[in-house]
Design a protein around this motif. Structure first.
Motif, PDB file in Angstrom:
ATOM      1  N   ASP A 207       0.804  -1.223   0.000  1.00 35.98           N
ATOM      2  CA  ASP A 207       0.000   0.000   0.000  1.00 35.98           C
ATOM      3  C   ASP A 207       0.839   1.277   0.000  1.00 35.98           C
ATOM      4  N   PRO A 208       1.865   1.405   0.865  1.00 34.85           N
ATOM      5  CA  PRO A 208       2.663   2.642   0.841  1.00 34.85           C
ATOM      6  C   PRO A 208       3.339   2.877  -0.512  1.00 34.85           C
TER       7      PRO A 208
ATOM      8  N   VAL B 252       0.704   4.306  -2.993  1.00 33.53           N
ATOM      9  CA  VAL B 252       0.427   5.721  -2.746  1.00 33.53           C
ATOM     10  C   VAL B 252       1.601   6.576  -3.212  1.00 33.53           C
TER      11      VAL B 252
ATOM     12  N   LEU C 240      -7.324   1.975   1.754  1.00 33.83           N
ATOM     13  CA  LEU C 240      -6.289   2.608   0.941  1.00 33.83           C
ATOM     14  C   LEU C 240      -6.726   3.993   0.479  1.00 33.83           C
TER      15      LEU C 240
ATOM     16  N   ARG D 241      -8.552   5.991   2.082  1.00 36.91           N
ATOM     17  CA  ARG D 241      -8.628   6.924   3.209  1.00 36.91           C
ATOM     18  C   ARG D 241      -7.291   7.597   3.516  1.00 36.91           C
ATOM     19  N   ARG D 242      -6.226   7.176   2.866  1.00 35.74           N
ATOM     20  CA  ARG D 242      -4.911   7.759   3.151  1.00 35.74           C
ATOM     21  C   ARG D 242      -4.883   9.219   2.687  1.00 35.74           C
ATOM     22  N   ARG D 243      -4.667  10.102   3.628  1.00 39.76           N
ATOM     23  CA  ARG D 243      -4.757  11.533   3.343  1.00 39.76           C
ATOM     24  C   ARG D 243      -3.661  12.016   2.401  1.00 39.76           C
ATOM     25  N   THR D 244      -2.547  11.304   2.326  1.00 41.10           N
ATOM     26  CA  THR D 244      -1.461  11.744   1.446  1.00 41.10           C
ATOM     27  C   THR D 244      -1.737  11.431  -0.029  1.00 41.10           C
ATOM     28  N   LEU D 245      -2.725  10.603  -0.322  1.00 40.11           N
ATOM     29  CA  LEU D 245      -3.023  10.211  -1.704  1.00 40.11           C
ATOM     30  C   LEU D 245      -3.606  11.381  -2.482  1.00 40.11           C
TER      31      LEU D 245
END
Length: 262
Positions: free
Chosen positions: A136-137, A140, A157, A159-163
């Protein structure tokens, strides 16, 4: 209906109206109520969380929501609604408007569970990054660094704010998934120009150059070949070409709204 005194002593609660296009994200116990109750589904509220957090707690990724309204007023996902607010969600339209810095043509990266979809997008000439061992990391990071839209069915996945930009892919069958992606993003199509295996660009190659690499039957039967500029794989219109062509044509019709993929 609760009176003012009863409402004041009740636990804080919001009512969230979820449109039909987004109801499949809800827990099963809430789907029927979302369809039948004009007030929307009840959602416990701690009084301090953002509206975006509330929506995602119901299972709806914010990547699938184009707008939020609280008591009739448009609000951002950072908004903290008052107790008892009526919330309405607007689904992302199709085709989806994209940020000004979105690349043209569009590029995608797919999670490990969407390998068949990756192959179909590549058959259509869409730039599609995919590895069946990507974590996942990594996904992204690749999406952000290469400005690729991350396609997944993993709500966590998304929900990751950095995406920078992602989307939930509808459908369990690859043909349904390709129809969904084409309808949502409308990428330009250039069939037979990308390697289905590695996403490299295909270029025409003379038969004489690669004759010694071909099986005897292929060498006798076919005269048109392409080669991947990245992995070197060779392609020709073999026994499965008619079926693949039909799949490509169905996807193109679906993208144009003339038909649905089989």
């Amino acid at each position: 209906m609760s009176g003012p005194e009863e409402r004041a002593t009740a636990d804080p609660e919001l009512r969230v109206r979820v449109p039909d296009e987004l109801r499949f994200f809800l827990p099963a116990r809430l789907r029927r109520r979302a369809a039948e109750d004009p007030e929307g589904v009840p959602c416990p509220y701690d009084g301090t969380s953002s509206l975006g957090h509330v929506v995602q707690s119901l299972g709806v990724p914010l990547t699938e929501v184009a707008g939020l309204r609280a008591d009739g007023t448009a609000v951002p996902d950072s908004y903290r609604p008052p107790d008892g607010a009526r919330i309405a969600l607007t689904p992302v339209p199709r085709p989806q408007p994209l940020p000004p810095d979105a690349p043209s043509p569009l590029r995608f990266v797919l999670d490990v569970h969407l390998g068949a979809l990756a192959r179909r997008l590549r058959l259509l000439g869409v730039d599609t990054a995919y590895r069946n061992d990507a974590h996942d990391p990594e996904l992204v990071r690749q999406a952000n660094e290469e400005r690729r839209i991350l396609l997944t069915q993993d709500r966590g996945l998304l929900r990751r704010r950095t995406l920078w930009l992602g989307a939930y892919v509808r459908g369990s069958r690859p043909d349904d998934q390709i129809t969904d992606v084409l309808a949502r993003f409308d990428p330009p199509l250039a069939p037979w120009t990308r390697c289905p295996a590695c996403n490299g660009t295909l270029v025409a190659v003379a038969k004489e150059e690669i004759a010694d690499q071909l099986p005897p039957g292929t060498r006798r039967t076919y005269d048109t070949f392409t080669r991947c500029t990245v992995c070197g794989r060779l392609y020709w219109p073999g026994a499965h070409h008619a079926g693949l062509t039909a799949r490509v044509d169905a996807a193109r019709r679906a993208a144009e709204g003339d038909d649905a993929a089989p």
